[in-house]
Design an enzyme around this catalytic site. Structure first.
Site, PDB file in Angstrom:
ATOM      1  N   LEU A 284       1.004  -1.107   0.090  1.00  0.00           N
ATOM      2  CA  LEU A 284       0.021  -0.004  -0.090  1.00  0.00           C
ATOM      3  C   LEU A 284       0.734   1.359  -0.039  1.00  0.00           C
ATOM      4  CD1 LEU A 284      -2.656  -1.189   2.479  1.00  0.00           C
ATOM      5  CD2 LEU A 284      -2.558  -1.480   0.117  1.00  0.00           C
TER       6      LEU A 284
ATOM      7  N   HIS B 105      -3.597   4.200  -1.981  1.00  0.00           N
ATOM      8  CA  HIS B 105      -4.399   3.220  -1.329  1.00  0.00           C
ATOM      9  C   HIS B 105      -5.045   4.312  -0.247  1.00  0.00           C
ATOM     10  CE1 HIS B 105      -1.950   0.345  -3.458  1.00  0.00           C
ATOM     11  NE2 HIS B 105      -3.055  -0.057  -3.604  1.00  0.00           N
TER      12      HIS B 105
ATOM     13  N   LYS C 262      -7.314   5.676 -11.335  1.00  0.00           N
ATOM     14  CA  LYS C 262      -6.177   5.423 -12.348  1.00  0.00           C
ATOM     15  C   LYS C 262      -6.576   4.062 -13.191  1.00  0.00           C
ATOM     16  CE  LYS C 262      -2.128   3.365 -11.078  1.00  0.00           C
ATOM     17  NZ  LYS C 262      -1.916   2.353 -12.005  1.00  0.00           N
TER      18      LYS C 262
ATOM     19  N   SER D 297       1.650   3.890  -8.019  1.00  0.00           N
ATOM     20  CA  SER D 297       1.449   2.470  -8.464  1.00  0.00           C
ATOM     21  C   SER D 297       2.340   1.629  -7.444  1.00  0.00           C
ATOM     22  CB  SER D 297       1.418   2.554 -10.012  1.00  0.00           C
ATOM     23  OG  SER D 297       1.370   0.903  -9.959  1.00  0.00           O
TER      24      SER D 297
END
Ligand code: PAF
Length: 286
Positions: A33, A37, A151, A187
């Site tokens: 994470l 997130h 995203k 990401s």
């Protein structure tokens, strides 16, 4: 924060909240994470009394030559980060409990149509795996609301179709893209990048901005898409797609409707995706 790894316990916990009249939000993740997130957890918190996150690296959404084995797994850091972010419950199913008949006998959910283009065309079977695991997670957690990042623009559309088609009584919320200071969309896969690749990666966001500007300036879509592909290939990226579509994934017919510019490109062994939603004549969002 409770960490739960078996389904009966998860069901008991969530049933107790629901009996107390509490609204439950859900954020499914594959772990490792980052702030992207945690922004989903914060958004989930605004829509519910309780927030559940799941961490499950889902084998069925990875192709045979993809990064399932090397996908970063950081369970301790994830649990600590979720607790700090204000998550109430972390659901950590095992592969065996998610797929009790084994990976050769998975009852699969397939959303036809939109899963066959863009990432679906470049990652055959990927969205079948996503729809299959998300349907299972929804049945396990039974949330009132679920939050997914914008995203993964096409994934969000697949989930909306899934929810509508299978009549899950769940509100789906798309969360804004979180970016690094240089524009790179956050990401878990960014950490695969070498320092040289990391320095080039923000060019994807810059190219999306260029695409919006060129549409705004009245260039033909074909030309905008060709320019975007060339800009990325010139710096050594392999482009899966660089395109402008309507939010329904159709070729735009009118100039001033909401549009989305989407890119998927490989930098070395790392495949990155990003997008920008915009309306020609207005500033880009996200
Ligand atoms: O976006 C992700 O992290 C995954 O695709 C999801 C939705 C958790 C399903 O495995």
């Amino acid at each position: 924060m409770k960490i739960i790894e078996n389904l009966p316990e998860l069901r008991r916990e969530i049933a107790a909240w629901k009996q107390a009249g509490q609204r439950v939000a859900f954020v499914p993740t594959m772990g490792n994470l980052h702030d992207g997130h945690y922004s989903l957890i914060a958004l989930a918190r605004q829509h519910a009394d309780r927030v559940v996150a799941s961490v499950f690296v889902n084998p069925t959404q990875f192709g045979p030559n993809e990064d399932f084995e090397r996908y970063p797994r950081t369970p301790q850091a994830d649990a600590a980060g979720l607790e700090t972010a204000g998550c109430d419950l972390l659901w950590r199913p095992s592969v065996d409990s998610m797929y009790p008949l084994g990976l050769a006998h998975v009852v699969t959910v397939r959303v036809p149509g939109i899963t066959e283009i863009l990432d679906g065309a470049h990652r055959p079977g990927h969205f079948d795996g996503v729809a299959t695991v998300v349907a299972r997670l929804f049945n396990q957690v039974q949330p009132d609301v679920a939050v997914f990042g914008r995203k993964d623009y096409q994934q969000l559309a697949v989930i909306r179709h899934l929810v509508q088609e299978l009549a899950f009584p769940i509100e789906i919320i798309g969360a804004p893209i979180k970016r690094e200071a240089d524009g790179l969309a956050m990401s878990s896969r960014n950490q695969y990048l070498s320092p040289e690749e990391r320095a080039l990666a923000p060019r994807i966001h810059q190219t999306l901005q260029m695409m919006c500007e060129q549409v705004d300036a009245g260039l033909a879509l074909d030309e905008v898409q060709r320019n975007a592909r060339a800009a990325l290939e010139d710096i050594g990226m392999q482009v899966d797609y660089a395109c402008i579509l309507t939010p329904e994934f159709k070729t735009p017919q009118a100039a001033s409707t909401p549009l989305v510019a989407l890119i998927a490109a490989r930098l070395g062994n790392t495949r990155l995706i990003d997008n920008l939603e915009f309306t020609p004549g207005a500033l880009p969002q996200g």
